[in-house]
Design a protein around this motif. Structure first.
Motif, PDB file in Angstrom:
ATOM      1  N   GLN A  23       0.785  -1.347  -0.279  1.00 37.62           N
ATOM      2  CA  GLN A  23       0.311   0.065   0.023  1.00 37.62           C
ATOM      3  C   GLN A  23       0.991   1.264   0.033  1.00 37.62           C
ATOM      4  N   LYS A  26       2.205   1.686  -3.429  1.00 36.10           N
ATOM      5  CA  LYS A  26       1.313   2.164  -4.202  1.00 36.10           C
ATOM      6  C   LYS A  26       0.880   3.648  -3.947  1.00 36.10           C
ATOM      7  N   ALA A  27       1.019   4.196  -2.792  1.00 32.12           N
ATOM      8  CA  ALA A  27       0.723   5.660  -2.305  1.00 32.12           C
ATOM      9  C   ALA A  27       1.902   6.354  -2.943  1.00 32.12           C
ATOM     10  N   ASP A  30       1.345   6.552  -6.564  1.00 35.97           N
ATOM     11  CA  ASP A  30       0.259   7.732  -7.110  1.00 35.97           C
ATOM     12  C   ASP A  30       0.632   9.032  -6.828  1.00 35.97           C
ATOM     13  N   ARG A  69      -6.412  14.769 -13.713  1.00 34.47           N
ATOM     14  CA  ARG A  69      -5.539  13.591 -13.335  1.00 34.47           C
ATOM     15  C   ARG A  69      -4.607  13.664 -11.858  1.00 34.47           C
ATOM     16  N   ASN A  72      -6.926  13.230  -9.130  1.00 36.75           N
ATOM     17  CA  ASN A  72      -7.348  11.869  -9.065  1.00 36.75           C
ATOM     18  C   ASN A  72      -6.252  11.038  -8.513  1.00 36.75           C
ATOM     19  N   SER A  73      -5.031  11.338  -8.955  1.00 38.13           N
ATOM     20  CA  SER A  73      -3.822  10.622  -8.473  1.00 38.13           C
ATOM     21  C   SER A  73      -3.642  10.920  -7.226  1.00 38.13           C
ATOM     22  N   GLU A  75      -5.822  11.987  -4.796  1.00 32.85           N
ATOM     23  CA  GLU A  75      -6.881  11.082  -4.015  1.00 32.85           C
ATOM     24  C   GLU A  75      -6.557   9.633  -3.632  1.00 32.85           C
ATOM     25  N   LYS A  76      -6.099   9.016  -4.803  1.00 30.68           N
ATOM     26  CA  LYS A  76      -5.638   7.586  -4.781  1.00 30.68           C
ATOM     27  C   LYS A  76      -4.448   7.443  -3.880  1.00 30.68           C
ATOM     28  N   LYS A  79      -5.808   7.609  -0.147  1.00 34.26           N
ATOM     29  CA  LYS A  79      -6.723   6.593   0.152  1.00 34.26           C
ATOM     30  C   LYS A  79      -5.642   5.361   0.261  1.00 34.26           C
ATOM     31  N   ALA A  80      -4.639   5.092  -0.687  1.00 34.98           N
ATOM     32  CA  ALA A  80      -3.638   3.973  -0.287  1.00 34.98           C
ATOM     33  C   ALA A  80      -2.776   4.175   0.943  1.00 34.98           C
ATOM     34  N   ASN A  83      -5.067   3.138   3.871  1.00 32.39           N
ATOM     35  CA  ASN A  83      -5.158   1.739   3.803  1.00 32.39           C
ATOM     36  C   ASN A  83      -3.840   1.131   4.340  1.00 32.39           C
TER      37      ASN A  83
END
Length: 86
Positions: A23, A26-27, A30, A69, A72-73, A75-76, A79-80, A83
């Motif tokens: 995670q 991924k964060a 992003d 974009r 959006n990235s 925010e992703k 979220k990552a 998590n």
């Protein structure tokens, strides 16, 4: 015997931590994407100032795309990261 138990516990701890590291990775990915889109947005804005009427319109569209974009990235990434902590 004692070493085998410690090795087993260490292996279990690493396996348990693996999803959190994924995670975090991924964060970071992003967040990098968000930064790249922000740079592209600024570049399109700069190009729009130097362009004629058609170039301005095209670069405004590019700027808007990269702005969306980037958001959006971002925010992703949030979220990552959330998590990974949970």
């Amino acid at each position: 015997m004692h070493n085998k138990l410690l090795m087993s516990l260490a292996a279990a701890a690493l396996l348990a931590a693996a999803p959190a590291f994924a995670q975090l990775d991924k964060a970071a990915s992003d967040a990098t994407d968000a930064a790249k889109h922000k740079i592209d947005e600024k570049r399109a804005d700069s190009d729009a100032k130097k362009s004629g009427p058609v170039g301005k319109a095209v670069n405004k569209v590019k700027s808007g795309y990269h702005k969306n974009r980037a958001a959006n990235s971002k925010e992703k990434a949030k979220k990552a990261l959330k998590n990974a902590v949970d």
